[in-house]
Design an enzyme around this catalytic site. Structure first.
Site, PDB file in Angstrom:
ATOM      1  CE  LYS A 137      -2.168  -1.006   3.818  1.00 30.64           C
ATOM      2  NZ  LYS A 137      -1.369  -2.220   4.146  1.00 30.64           N
ATOM      3  NE  ARG A 163       8.550  -2.976   5.984  1.00 32.91           N
ATOM      4  CZ  ARG A 163       7.269  -2.605   6.033  1.00 32.91           C
ATOM      5  NH1 ARG A 163       6.664  -2.186   4.937  1.00 32.91           N
ATOM      6  NH2 ARG A 163       6.588  -2.705   7.159  1.00 32.91           N
ATOM      7  NE  ARG A 205       8.113  -0.286  10.665  1.00 38.40           N
ATOM      8  CZ  ARG A 205       7.347  -0.128   9.578  1.00 38.40           C
ATOM      9  NH1 ARG A 205       7.730   0.678   8.608  1.00 38.40           N
ATOM     10  NH2 ARG A 205       6.226  -0.782   9.462  1.00 38.40           N
TER      11      ARG A 205
END
Length: 210
Positions: A13, A123, A156
């Site tokens: 997104k 990621r 993260r």
């Protein structure tokens, strides 16, 4: 054009929001980025949501809706906007309607769970400029270092394999009902989001221009 982007974390997104924003000339508004910025700055809001973000949980409706209400009042949103990360529940969607936030199209990015796990666990994000790399799909020129600002990249907390699994569960339990919500309003459009970024982008504009 006023667009909502819907899909599991890692469906693409955020990446597609940038392409849509650039082509249509409307701002892409990511509540996730706004909340992470607040956490980094240790604002009262940031301290409030820090533990929720780390655990992959949802932030309260009041916090999200207040952020969106303030942002949409800015002049650059007059021609339209892209909402990425909100609504995440039917209650939030109803809250947006109560605030008279108009929506023309809801794009649902459809992708299998395993593809999401592979994407997110690899990621790596820049804590300074928010640039995102991937250890296999989009590796930095220097391992572990941001191409944009040369800051050390981090994974993260909400991108670890365990937390990604929890985030998928949260989506199924709390966000998936929005598919039916926007289908009933006649504005849901499905975008298959496996494949390259370019392939998904082409599908997005095929849908938007249909």
């Amino acid at each position: 054009m006023r667009i909502i982007l819907l899909g599991v974390p890692g469906a693409g997104k955020g990446t597609q929001a940038e392409f849509i924003s650039n082509r249509l000339g409307i701002p892409a508004l990511s509540t996730g980025n706004m909340l992470r910025a607040a956490v980094k700055a240790e604002t009262p809001l940031g301290l409030q949501v820090k533990d929720l973000l780390a655990a992959g949980e949802l932030v309260s409706d009041d916090i999200i809706l207040n952020i969106i209400k303030e942002r949409l009042a800015e002049p650059d949103c007059n021609p339209g906007y892209i909402l990425d990360g909100v609504p995440r529940t039917v209650a939030q969607a109803e809250g947006l309607e109560a605030l008279e936030v108009e929506v023309d199209t809801c794009l649902f990015f459809d992708i299998p769970d395993q593809a999401v796990i592979d994407r997110l666990s690899g990621r790596r994000s820049c804590p300074e400029c928010q640039a995102v790399h991937h250890i296999t799909a989009n590796p930095p020129q220097t391992e572990g270092i941001c191409d944009v600002c040369s800051t050390a990249l981090v994974q993260r907390p909400d991108d670890t394999t365990d937390t990604v699994g929890r985030r998928l569960e949260v989506f199924r339990e709390q966000t998936a009902p929005l598919i039916d919500f926007y289908t009933a309003k006649g504005i849901l459009k499905v975008v298959p989001s496996e494949g390259t970024v370019e392939e998904v982008t082409a599908r997005v504009f095929d849908v938007l221009e249909a």
